[in-house]
Scaffold this motif. Sequence first.
Motif, PDB file in Angstrom:
ATOM      1  N   VAL A 261      -0.758   1.617   0.867  1.00  0.00           N
ATOM      2  CA  VAL A 261       0.415   2.332   1.348  1.00  0.00           C
ATOM      3  C   VAL A 261       0.456   3.692   0.669  1.00  0.00           C
ATOM      4  CG1 VAL A 261       2.934   2.357   1.463  1.00  0.00           C
ATOM      5  CG2 VAL A 261       1.699   0.204   1.752  1.00  0.00           C
ATOM      6  N   GLY A 262       0.534   4.768   1.443  1.00  0.00           N
ATOM      7  CA  GLY A 262       0.531   6.110   0.874  1.00  0.00           C
ATOM      8  C   GLY A 262       1.696   6.948   1.347  1.00  0.00           C
ATOM      9  N   THR A 263       2.232   7.766   0.451  1.00  0.00           N
ATOM     10  CA  THR A 263       3.251   8.752   0.802  1.00  0.00           C
ATOM     11  C   THR A 263       2.926  10.061   0.098  1.00  0.00           C
ATOM     12  OG1 THR A 263       4.704   8.099  -1.046  1.00  0.00           O
ATOM     13  CG2 THR A 263       5.080   7.036   1.076  1.00  0.00           C
ATOM     14  N   PHE A 264       3.253  11.175   0.754  1.00  0.00           N
ATOM     15  CA  PHE A 264       3.146  12.477   0.097  1.00  0.00           C
ATOM     16  C   PHE A 264       4.174  13.418   0.709  1.00  0.00           C
ATOM     17  CE2 PHE A 264       0.098  12.594   3.602  1.00  0.00           C
ATOM     18  CZ  PHE A 264       0.347  13.813   4.213  1.00  0.00           C
ATOM     19  N   PHE A 265       4.572  14.416  -0.075  1.00  0.00           N
ATOM     20  CA  PHE A 265       5.546  15.412   0.381  1.00  0.00           C
ATOM     21  C   PHE A 265       5.146  16.732  -0.250  1.00  0.00           C
ATOM     22  CE2 PHE A 265      10.245  15.737   1.749  1.00  0.00           C
ATOM     23  CZ  PHE A 265      10.108  17.074   2.070  1.00  0.00           C
ATOM     24  N   GLU A 389       9.612   0.455   3.450  1.00  0.00           N
ATOM     25  CA  GLU A 389       9.810  -0.975   3.683  1.00  0.00           C
ATOM     26  C   GLU A 389       8.579  -1.783   3.307  1.00  0.00           C
ATOM     27  OE1 GLU A 389      10.894  -1.117   7.783  1.00  0.00           O
ATOM     28  OE2 GLU A 389      13.051  -0.912   7.381  1.00  0.00           O
ATOM     29  N   GLU A 390       7.422  -1.126   3.252  1.00  0.00           N
ATOM     30  CA  GLU A 390       6.196  -1.810   2.852  1.00  0.00           C
ATOM     31  C   GLU A 390       6.079  -1.935   1.333  1.00  0.00           C
ATOM     32  OE1 GLU A 390       4.096  -3.162   4.866  1.00  0.00           O
ATOM     33  OE2 GLU A 390       4.674  -2.314   6.800  1.00  0.00           O
ATOM     34  N   ILE A 391       6.933  -1.198   0.596  1.00  0.00           N
ATOM     35  CA  ILE A 391       6.880  -1.216  -0.865  1.00  0.00           C
ATOM     36  C   ILE A 391       7.785  -2.333  -1.370  1.00  0.00           C
ATOM     37  CG2 ILE A 391       7.288   0.090  -2.981  1.00  0.00           C
ATOM     38  CD1 ILE A 391       6.841   2.648  -1.397  1.00  0.00           C
ATOM     39  N   ALA A 392       7.170  -3.393  -1.864  1.00  0.00           N
ATOM     40  CA  ALA A 392       7.931  -4.570  -2.282  1.00  0.00           C
ATOM     41  C   ALA A 392       8.617  -4.380  -3.632  1.00  0.00           C
ATOM     42  CB  ALA A 392       7.005  -5.788  -2.335  1.00  0.00           C
ATOM     43  N   VAL A 393       8.171  -3.389  -4.413  1.00  0.00           N
ATOM     44  CA  VAL A 393       8.700  -3.194  -5.759  1.00  0.00           C
ATOM     45  C   VAL A 393       9.890  -2.230  -5.692  1.00  0.00           C
ATOM     46  CG1 VAL A 393       8.164  -2.502  -8.111  1.00  0.00           C
ATOM     47  CG2 VAL A 393       6.385  -3.538  -6.679  1.00  0.00           C
ATOM     48  N   GLU A 394      11.070  -2.746  -5.982  1.00  0.00           N
ATOM     49  CA  GLU A 394      12.293  -1.961  -5.809  1.00  0.00           C
ATOM     50  C   GLU A 394      12.300  -0.716  -6.696  1.00  0.00           C
ATOM     51  OE1 GLU A 394      17.176  -2.546  -6.064  1.00  0.00           O
ATOM     52  OE2 GLU A 394      15.816  -4.243  -6.393  1.00  0.00           O
ATOM     53  N   GLU A 395      11.856  -0.838  -7.937  1.00  0.00           N
ATOM     54  CA  GLU A 395      11.861   0.301  -8.857  1.00  0.00           C
ATOM     55  C   GLU A 395      11.014   1.440  -8.323  1.00  0.00           C
ATOM     56  OE1 GLU A 395      10.574   1.382 -13.492  1.00  0.00           O
ATOM     57  OE2 GLU A 395      10.408  -0.660 -12.718  1.00  0.00           O
ATOM     58  N   PHE A 396       9.855   1.110  -7.803  1.00  0.00           N
ATOM     59  CA  PHE A 396       8.961   2.141  -7.262  1.00  0.00           C
ATOM     60  C   PHE A 396       9.573   2.768  -6.016  1.00  0.00           C
ATOM     61  CE2 PHE A 396       5.402   4.039  -5.156  1.00  0.00           C
ATOM     62  CZ  PHE A 396       4.538   4.415  -6.164  1.00  0.00           C
ATOM     63  N   ARG A 397      10.143   1.943  -5.157  1.00  0.00           N
ATOM     64  CA  ARG A 397      10.771   2.440  -3.933  1.00  0.00           C
ATOM     65  C   ARG A 397      11.905   3.404  -4.257  1.00  0.00           C
ATOM     66  NH1 ARG A 397      11.421  -2.164  -1.821  1.00  0.00           N
ATOM     67  NH2 ARG A 397      13.597  -2.513  -2.391  1.00  0.00           N
ATOM     68  N   ASP A 398      12.695   3.077  -5.267  1.00  0.00           N
ATOM     69  CA  ASP A 398      13.799   3.959  -5.677  1.00  0.00           C
ATOM     70  C   ASP A 398      13.276   5.297  -6.190  1.00  0.00           C
ATOM     71  OD1 ASP A 398      15.572   1.962  -5.008  1.00  0.00           O
ATOM     72  OD2 ASP A 398      15.900   1.285  -7.063  1.00  0.00           O
ATOM     73  N   ASP A 399      12.175   5.264  -6.952  1.00  0.00           N
ATOM     74  CA  ASP A 399      11.597   6.506  -7.476  1.00  0.00           C
ATOM     75  C   ASP A 399      11.142   7.420  -6.339  1.00  0.00           C
ATOM     76  OD1 ASP A 399      12.036   5.711 -10.057  1.00  0.00           O
ATOM     77  OD2 ASP A 399       9.966   5.088 -10.444  1.00  0.00           O
ATOM     78  N   VAL A 400      10.487   6.845  -5.338  1.00  0.00           N
ATOM     79  CA  VAL A 400       9.997   7.643  -4.210  1.00  0.00           C
ATOM     80  C   VAL A 400      11.173   8.215  -3.419  1.00  0.00           C
ATOM     81  CG1 VAL A 400       8.729   7.562  -2.037  1.00  0.00           C
ATOM     82  CG2 VAL A 400       7.825   6.387  -4.052  1.00  0.00           C
ATOM     83  N   GLU A 401      12.185   7.408  -3.161  1.00  0.00           N
ATOM     84  CA  GLU A 401      13.350   7.885  -2.411  1.00  0.00           C
ATOM     85  C   GLU A 401      14.032   9.036  -3.138  1.00  0.00           C
ATOM     86  OE1 GLU A 401      15.544   4.237  -2.058  1.00  0.00           O
ATOM     87  OE2 GLU A 401      14.949   3.988   0.048  1.00  0.00           O
ATOM     88  N   GLU A 402      14.102   8.952  -4.460  1.00  0.00           N
ATOM     89  CA  GLU A 402      14.750  10.014  -5.223  1.00  0.00           C
ATOM     90  C   GLU A 402      13.934  11.307  -5.156  1.00  0.00           C
ATOM     91  OE1 GLU A 402      17.224  12.281  -7.480  1.00  0.00           O
ATOM     92  OE2 GLU A 402      17.622  10.351  -6.509  1.00  0.00           O
ATOM     93  N   LEU A 403      12.611  11.218  -5.221  1.00  0.00           N
ATOM     94  CA  LEU A 403      11.785  12.421  -5.129  1.00  0.00           C
ATOM     95  C   LEU A 403      11.878  13.052  -3.744  1.00  0.00           C
ATOM     96  CD1 LEU A 403       8.608  11.355  -7.128  1.00  0.00           C
ATOM     97  CD2 LEU A 403      10.242  13.144  -7.743  1.00  0.00           C
ATOM     98  N   VAL A 404      11.976  12.242  -2.710  1.00  0.00           N
ATOM     99  CA  VAL A 404      12.181  12.783  -1.360  1.00  0.00           C
ATOM    100  C   VAL A 404      13.482  13.562  -1.286  1.00  0.00           C
ATOM    101  CG1 VAL A 404      12.604  12.184   1.048  1.00  0.00           C
ATOM    102  CG2 VAL A 404      10.754  11.048  -0.212  1.00  0.00           C
ATOM    103  N   ARG A 405      14.527  12.983  -1.854  1.00  0.00           N
ATOM    104  CA  ARG A 405      15.842  13.662  -1.825  1.00  0.00           C
ATOM    105  C   ARG A 405      15.787  14.965  -2.604  1.00  0.00           C
ATOM    106  NH1 ARG A 405      17.936   8.217  -1.720  1.00  0.00           N
ATOM    107  NH2 ARG A 405      17.815   8.084  -3.993  1.00  0.00           N
ATOM    108  N   GLN A 406      15.076  14.977  -3.724  1.00  0.00           N
ATOM    109  CA  GLN A 406      14.949  16.200  -4.516  1.00  0.00           C
ATOM    110  C   GLN A 406      14.245  17.289  -3.726  1.00  0.00           C
ATOM    111  OE1 GLN A 406      13.127  15.376  -8.299  1.00  0.00           O
ATOM    112  NE2 GLN A 406      14.631  13.828  -8.864  1.00  0.00           N
ATOM    113  N   ARG A 407      13.208  16.925  -2.968  1.00  0.00           N
ATOM    114  CA  ARG A 407      12.481  17.910  -2.180  1.00  0.00           C
ATOM    115  C   ARG A 407      13.361  18.480  -1.056  1.00  0.00           C
ATOM    116  NH1 ARG A 407       6.794  18.325  -2.679  1.00  0.00           N
ATOM    117  NH2 ARG A 407       6.596  18.534  -4.931  1.00  0.00           N
ATOM    118  N   LEU A 408      14.273  17.681  -0.567  1.00  0.00           N
ATOM    119  CA  LEU A 408      15.117  18.114   0.540  1.00  0.00           C
ATOM    120  C   LEU A 408      16.358  18.870   0.094  1.00  0.00           C
ATOM    121  CD1 LEU A 408      14.948  14.877   2.722  1.00  0.00           C
ATOM    122  CD2 LEU A 408      13.830  17.051   3.194  1.00  0.00           C
TER     123      LEU A 408
END
Length: 409
Positions: A261-265, A389-408
Amino acid sequence: MSTKAIESLSDETVRRIADERDEPEWLLEARLDALAALETADLPDVIQTPGRKWTDLEALDFEQLVDPLDQSDATERTGGGDAVVLPFTEALDEYGDVLEEHFASVIDPEENYLTAMSVALFTTGTFVYVPEGVDVEDVTIRAEMNSRSLFSQTLVVTEESSSVTILESIESGDGEAAASKPVDGDRYFSNLVEVVGGENANVQFGSLQNLDDDTYTYSLKRGVTDTYATVNWIESNFGSKLTRSDVETELNGDGSESQIVGTFFGNEDQHFDINARVWHQAENTTADLVTRGVLDDVARSVYEGVQDVGQDAWNTSSYQRENTLMLSDDAEADASPKLIIHNHDTEASHSATVGQVDAEDLFYLESRTIDERTARNMLVEGFFVPVLEEIAVEEFRDDVEELVRQRLA
């Protein structure tokens, strides 16, 4: 194409790194062999079309970027339980036999110029060892880079019927260590990760890169699976000036599985070269590759996904999808998904799309009195949902969501 060896590197440099860490002879020999390979090793392959290379690694001036005797990091390792989580230096004392057996067994140090340089010069790293039947969910490795260059190694060894979840992150240091000796100009970070998935073992490995925009980054993460083993990867890249990221799994055991599973911004002039690869070598193997990225300003992305099905890989299931969302007319994205199939008993598919924010969706939200900026941000956050939704680890998912919000923001 090969590149010239760095003139400032020598056997003496490598021996000094090994001596300062009191390393055994076998590891010193591995370092010296890797150093010698720099003379003839090629840079990693990059996608190219006639007259154009999509990523120009040859432009990197390693003579200026690499300072092997002045590497500094602040790394915090937590969790472990009945598993072993140690810095490489400590692991060599207590688990030297395991390290000697598995180090460089997944990634050949001489695979390319950058892997050889990393093995020759690494000064930081983590060893994770999960004994038979042990289940660990909370291993975290959080690192700060506080020097011009930093080379890191991670080795994960799991025995039969064990399970581990590992979250690894890297960012540029802004604490006391970085402030006492600030680094001006460009930096270089390299990270090699080897994962050995034992029989019926389950490995979840998440990696989050958020280095500053003066840093060039190279990472190669590869796992191998035994029978019924699972190696899953989560790879998120938000920082760095230029990122070359390779995440790969060799499905060598019958009934083994892998998900990448990959994400980038990317914004401003960031460049991401993202690669996901899986080799189906055994029967009844399954793979799922899913990547989503967003580009703004004049950012650039290059994606290559490869599903390679071997002749003996009967009853293979392999799927791949990559989507890039463009927020700027000046951003640029290219994708090259590939199927290489040598066995007819295969279910496989691949897809890649590049597009802009849907005008009808944007109009709908604006018609509900939501301003254009907020509406766009909502759609971007929604774009990432299928991957999150593919990221089962909640801590990691929260970190990614926060970085997305920071970029926006």
